[in-house]
Scaffold this motif. Structure first.
Motif, mmCIF file in Angstrom:
data_model
loop_
_atom_site.group_PDB
_atom_site.id
_atom_site.type_symbol
_atom_site.label_atom_id
_atom_site.label_comp_id
_atom_site.label_asym_id
_atom_site.label_seq_id
_atom_site.Cartn_x
_atom_site.Cartn_y
_atom_site.Cartn_z
ATOM 1 N N PRO A 71 -72.902 43.198 23.388
ATOM 2 C CA PRO A 71 -74.000 42.792 23.421
ATOM 3 C C PRO A 71 -74.526 41.129 23.524
ATOM 4 C CG PRO A 71 -73.370 43.075 21.202
ATOM 5 C CD PRO A 71 -72.320 43.289 22.142
ATOM 6 N N ASP A 72 -75.565 40.800 24.392
ATOM 7 C CA ASP A 72 -75.993 39.578 24.481
ATOM 8 C C ASP A 72 -74.905 38.260 24.846
ATOM 9 O OD1 ASP A 72 -78.535 40.646 23.503
ATOM 10 O OD2 ASP A 72 -77.891 40.496 21.426
ATOM 11 N N SER A 73 -73.767 38.711 25.564
ATOM 12 C CA SER A 73 -72.763 37.865 25.868
ATOM 13 C C SER A 73 -72.020 37.207 24.999
ATOM 14 C CB SER A 73 -73.701 36.884 26.786
ATOM 15 O OG SER A 73 -73.898 37.407 28.071
ATOM 16 N N ILE A 74 -72.049 37.848 23.701
ATOM 17 C CA ILE A 74 -71.390 37.269 22.728
ATOM 18 C C ILE A 74 -70.513 38.178 21.918
ATOM 19 C CG2 ILE A 74 -71.615 36.289 20.147
ATOM 20 C CD1 ILE A 74 -74.612 35.875 20.953
ATOM 21 N N TRP A 75 -69.264 37.960 21.787
ATOM 22 C CA TRP A 75 -68.213 38.648 21.290
ATOM 23 C C TRP A 75 -68.209 38.676 19.796
ATOM 24 C CZ3 TRP A 75 -65.152 41.688 24.004
ATOM 25 C CH2 TRP A 75 -64.147 42.491 23.391
ATOM 26 N N ASP A 76 -68.991 39.585 19.177
ATOM 27 C CA ASP A 76 -69.320 39.718 18.069
ATOM 28 C C ASP A 76 -68.513 41.336 17.391
ATOM 29 O OD1 ASP A 76 -70.297 40.144 15.298
ATOM 30 O OD2 ASP A 76 -72.325 39.752 16.009
ATOM 31 N N ALA A 77 -67.329 41.087 16.898
ATOM 32 C CA ALA A 77 -66.523 42.304 16.347
ATOM 33 C C ALA A 77 -67.172 43.045 15.537
ATOM 34 C CB ALA A 77 -65.057 41.812 16.097
ATOM 35 N N GLU A 78 -67.755 42.399 14.405
ATOM 36 C CA GLU A 78 -68.549 43.205 13.574
ATOM 37 C C GLU A 78 -69.735 44.254 14.187
ATOM 38 O OE1 GLU A 78 -69.070 41.124 9.686
ATOM 39 O OE2 GLU A 78 -68.321 39.336 11.034
ATOM 40 N N ARG A 79 -70.427 43.512 14.906
ATOM 41 C CA ARG A 79 -71.411 44.177 15.836
ATOM 42 C C ARG A 79 -70.986 45.306 16.463
ATOM 43 N NH1 ARG A 79 -76.115 41.269 19.185
ATOM 44 N NH2 ARG A 79 -77.485 43.162 19.578
ATOM 45 N N MET A 80 -69.881 45.110 17.054
ATOM 46 C CA MET A 80 -69.334 46.211 17.974
ATOM 47 C C MET A 80 -68.303 47.370 17.394
ATOM 48 S SD MET A 80 -68.647 44.065 21.235
ATOM 49 C CE MET A 80 -67.449 42.834 20.619
ATOM 50 N N ALA A 81 -68.192 46.869 16.260
ATOM 51 C CA ALA A 81 -67.108 47.760 15.170
ATOM 52 C C ALA A 81 -67.247 49.159 15.243
ATOM 53 C CB ALA A 81 -67.051 47.344 13.889
ATOM 54 N N ARG A 82 -68.590 49.740 15.143
ATOM 55 C CA ARG A 82 -68.794 51.442 15.078
ATOM 56 C C ARG A 82 -68.478 51.879 16.500
ATOM 57 N NH1 ARG A 82 -70.989 53.163 10.611
ATOM 58 N NH2 ARG A 82 -72.282 51.935 9.311
ATOM 59 N N GLN A 83 -68.978 51.280 17.634
ATOM 60 C CA GLN A 83 -68.527 51.850 18.932
ATOM 61 C C GLN A 83 -67.161 51.753 19.138
ATOM 62 O OE1 GLN A 83 -70.723 50.008 22.361
ATOM 63 N NE2 GLN A 83 -71.065 48.158 21.163
ATOM 64 N N ARG A 84 -66.522 50.797 18.733
ATOM 65 C CA ARG A 84 -65.115 50.600 18.989
ATOM 66 C C ARG A 84 -63.987 51.305 17.978
ATOM 67 N NH1 ARG A 84 -63.786 44.820 19.813
ATOM 68 N NH2 ARG A 84 -61.963 45.518 21.004
ATOM 69 N N GLY A 85 -64.526 51.704 17.177
ATOM 70 C CA GLY A 85 -63.631 52.445 15.982
ATOM 71 C C GLY A 85 -62.865 51.698 15.043
ATOM 72 N N LEU A 86 -64.037 50.671 14.519
ATOM 73 C CA LEU A 86 -63.560 49.806 13.602
ATOM 74 C C LEU A 86 -62.536 48.685 14.105
ATOM 75 C CD1 LEU A 86 -63.966 51.949 10.312
ATOM 76 C CD2 LEU A 86 -65.823 50.466 11.590
ATOM 77 N N LEU A 87 -62.227 48.483 15.124
ATOM 78 C CA LEU A 87 -61.498 47.380 15.620
ATOM 79 C C LEU A 87 -62.107 46.125 15.501
ATOM 80 C CD1 LEU A 87 -58.803 46.548 17.248
ATOM 81 C CD2 LEU A 87 -60.059 46.922 19.422
ATOM 82 N N PHE A 88 -61.343 45.278 14.920
ATOM 83 C CA PHE A 88 -61.955 43.763 14.638
ATOM 84 C C PHE A 88 -60.875 42.788 15.273
ATOM 85 C CE2 PHE A 88 -63.680 46.290 11.131
ATOM 86 C CZ PHE A 88 -65.187 45.742 10.950
ATOM 87 N N ASP A 89 -61.412 42.135 16.268
ATOM 88 C CA ASP A 89 -60.588 41.308 17.120
ATOM 89 C C ASP A 89 -61.597 39.950 17.263
ATOM 90 O OD1 ASP A 89 -62.179 42.419 19.057
ATOM 91 O OD2 ASP A 89 -60.682 43.149 20.267
ATOM 92 N N THR A 90 -60.720 38.856 17.945
ATOM 93 C CA THR A 90 -61.121 37.561 18.204
ATOM 94 C C THR A 90 -60.966 37.481 19.829
ATOM 95 O OG1 THR A 90 -60.739 36.973 16.023
ATOM 96 C CG2 THR A 90 -61.224 35.206 17.882
ATOM 97 N N PHE A 91 -62.107 37.065 20.477
ATOM 98 C CA PHE A 91 -62.123 36.839 21.628
ATOM 99 C C PHE A 91 -61.306 35.847 22.145
ATOM 100 C CE2 PHE A 91 -63.654 34.581 25.655
ATOM 101 C CZ PHE A 91 -63.686 35.714 26.591
#
Length: 194
Positions: A71-91
């Motif tokens: 979303p919004d050109s920003i790598w925000d692992a917390e914001r994307m976590a639900r759609q990605r199966g709770l994967l938390f990573d750093t760009f």
């Protein structure tokens, strides 16, 4: 169609590879993923393909092969976590297997379309827990999906990297291999080839 997007200030095109490091500081699930990342050689622990439009990507993770949106050109692992199966990573950066290959604009566009179409055709397939079998197309782990996609256009991203103490691990395709084998740009925007 070839799409262009920006993630954390870096321009990506359809077929480019987003590279991340497992973990995200300051949150407990992020610390768990950081520990998982220590099992993978190198700084890059996870890879996925940008396909477009907008921030649409394809990755193989705990939920199998899925699409998700940045979303919004920003790598925000917390914001994307639900759609990605709770994967938390750093760009970490962007790898471009086609950059520097001396391709015509039409050849490159055709290859980008082919690899993106391949990844999209795998959506819904389960995660591959047998890392030693990178040749199957029934299940996928992250870097295997990218490896198989680029095989479709004659590019081999498996360099034979292995874990010294474990015989046979050179058949695994590691995310770090993909980063190291391609022209890439770190989050600071600098172009380099390892």
């Amino acid at each position: 169609m070839i799409y262009t997007f920006e993630i954390e200030g870096l321009v990506v095109q359809t077929g480019d590879i987003i590279c991340t490091s497992n973990g995200k500081p300051d949150i407990l699930p992020g610390e768990f993923w950081r520990l998982v990342g220590r099992l993978v050689p190198g700084d890059v622990d996870h890879v996925m393909m940008y396909v477009g439009p907008e921030g649409r990507c394809v990755e193989a993770g705990s939920r199998g092969v899925i699409t998700f949106d940045v979303p919004d050109s920003i790598w925000d692992a917390e914001r994307m976590a639900r759609q990605r199966g709770l994967l938390f990573d750093t760009f970490y950066g962007i790898a471009s297997p086609l950059e520097g290959q001396g391709l015509t604009e039409n050849e490159e566009a055709e290859m980008r379309t082919t690899v993106a179409s391949y990844c999209l055709a795998q959506v819904g397939k389960p995660y591959n827990l047998n890392f030693l079998n990178a040749e199957t197309e029934d299940t996928f782990y992250c870097s295997q999906l990218i490896y198989k996609a680029y095989q479709q256009v004659g590019i081999d991203l498996n360099t034979g990297l292995s874990i010294e103490q474990l015989p046979g691990t050179n058949s695994i395709v590691y995310p770090q291999e993909i980063w190291g084998e391609c022209m890439h740009r770190r989050a600071n925007g600098k172009r380099e080839l390892s």
